[in-house]
Design a protein around this motif. Structure first.
Motif, PDB file in Angstrom:
ATOM      1  N   ASP A 120       0.686  -1.295  -0.059  1.00  0.00           N
ATOM      2  CA  ASP A 120       0.041   0.022  -0.055  1.00  0.00           C
ATOM      3  C   ASP A 120       1.064   1.204   0.167  1.00  0.00           C
ATOM      4  OD1 ASP A 120      -2.447   1.399  -0.219  1.00  0.00           O
ATOM      5  OD2 ASP A 120      -3.029   0.977   2.020  1.00  0.00           O
ATOM      6  N   THR A 121       0.373   2.246  -0.536  1.00  0.00           N
ATOM      7  CA  THR A 121       1.073   3.632  -0.606  1.00  0.00           C
ATOM      8  C   THR A 121       1.301   4.142   0.720  1.00  0.00           C
ATOM      9  OG1 THR A 121       0.928   5.716  -1.563  1.00  0.00           O
ATOM     10  CG2 THR A 121      -1.261   4.582  -1.214  1.00  0.00           C
ATOM     11  N   SER A 160      -6.800  -5.782  -4.139  1.00  0.00           N
ATOM     12  CA  SER A 160      -7.343  -4.408  -4.616  1.00  0.00           C
ATOM     13  C   SER A 160      -8.505  -4.140  -3.761  1.00  0.00           C
ATOM     14  CB  SER A 160      -7.661  -4.479  -6.159  1.00  0.00           C
ATOM     15  OG  SER A 160      -7.923  -3.319  -6.328  1.00  0.00           O
ATOM     16  N   TYR A 171      -7.045   7.988  -4.810  1.00  0.00           N
ATOM     17  CA  TYR A 171      -6.466   6.976  -4.249  1.00  0.00           C
ATOM     18  C   TYR A 171      -6.952   5.769  -5.009  1.00  0.00           C
ATOM     19  CZ  TYR A 171      -5.471   2.884  -0.948  1.00  0.00           C
ATOM     20  OH  TYR A 171      -5.025   1.763  -0.602  1.00  0.00           O
ATOM     21  N   LYS A 204      -5.545   2.641  -7.445  1.00  0.00           N
ATOM     22  CA  LYS A 204      -6.020   1.261  -7.326  1.00  0.00           C
ATOM     23  C   LYS A 204      -6.173   0.558  -8.447  1.00  0.00           C
ATOM     24  CE  LYS A 204      -5.460  -1.184  -4.418  1.00  0.00           C
ATOM     25  NZ  LYS A 204      -4.277  -2.158  -3.911  1.00  0.00           N
ATOM     26  N   SER A 220      -9.238  -1.778   9.533  1.00  0.00           N
ATOM     27  CA  SER A 220      -8.905  -0.542   8.747  1.00  0.00           C
ATOM     28  C   SER A 220      -9.613   0.621   9.029  1.00  0.00           C
ATOM     29  CB  SER A 220      -8.662  -0.757   7.397  1.00  0.00           C
ATOM     30  OG  SER A 220     -10.039  -0.885   6.721  1.00  0.00           O
TER      31      SER A 220
END
Length: 267
Positions: free
Chosen positions: A59-60, A95, A107, A111, A136
């Protein structure tokens, strides 16, 4: 099999690594902390050498639109190139359900671009689109400003436990490439504002949640079809009550319970 997990020291990656080791595979977790940088390309060739499968759960580090796009495009291109050179037979990427339905979100655009690069690559692939995890959502509420009410949409979500997501990814990594997408989710559909109220109450957090139908999700407007899968391929077995019980005791209540919905799902 030798299975390389990019992002293998993170929340889902570490769980996936543990599950695959229990199943007898040679697992290589790859992340900056292990000397592998997918953006710079450092360590990629040696890591994927002789690998049968690579799984991307990276993940970024930044959710800013430009930074996210640069991260996912650069790292994915580097991973695909290394996998092609190593003759990897299966590229699995994690994803997000709804990523292609939120073009206003930088964002989510990133993806969706990641998915396209994998689909157009030369390595047989499977894209696993997961809904938001309980973990999350809980983390997001915990890091918000403690002094302001949370303004949240009552939009439908179908959250799942990170352990369940890891279990599905393990099954996919062991299987033949689907050459398409599969959607996975938790067992129940919940309203986002109600979900967060429950999570706050479980932490004895007294902040208010204000229902705001026009509130954005990752910078995009959403409706009741955006964040839930239309045709889920697999459902996790952990509902909110079960997740809260396990989270409170910091224990897993047993192996993940998964509900197969289709032998060969494709999004």
């Amino acid at each position: 099999m030798k299975i390389v997990i990019f992002g293998g020291t993170g929340r889902i990656g570490a769980r996936l690594a543990r599950l695959l080791r229990l199943r007898g595979h040679h697992v290589v977790p790859a992340s900056p902390s292990t000397g592998v940088d997918t953006v710079a390309g450092n360590g990629l060739a040696d890591t994927v050498s002789r690998a049968d499968v690579v799984v991307d759960v990276t993940d970024t580090p930044s959710f800013a639109a430009h930074a996210a796009m640069d991260f996912f495009q650069t790292s994915t291109r580097n991973m695909v190139s290394a996998a092609v050179a190593a003759r990897v037979r299966h590229h699995v990427v994690l994803s997000i359900v709804g990523a292609d339905r939120m073009p206003a979100s930088g964002y989510m655009r990133a993806k969706a671009a990641q998915e396209k690069l994998v689909e157009h690559g030369l390595v047989p692939y499977t894209v696993v689109r997961a809904t938001q995890t309980f973990e999350s959502v809980d983390d997001t509420t915990a890091t918000c400003d403690d002094h302001r009410p949370l303004r949240l949409s009552p939009v439908l979500m179908q959250p799942m436990a990170a352990e369940d997501a890891a279990a599905v990814l393990a099954d996919v990594a062991e299987a033949e490439p689907f050459g398409g997408r599969v959607d996975i989710a938790g067992p129940d559909r919940l309203r986002q504002d109600d979900l967060v109220r429950t999570l706050l109450a479980a932490r004895h957090d007294s902040r208010d949640v204000v229902t705001a139908p026009a509130a954005y999700f990752h910078g995009a407007s959403v409706d009741d079809t955006t964040l839930v899968p239309a045709r889920p391929w697999r459902l996790g077995g952990t509902d909110l009550t079960g997740w809260l019980a396990g989270h409170a005791t910091n224990q897993q209540s047993g192996p993940p319970r998964l509900t197969p919905l289709a032998p060969h799902g494709r999004g």
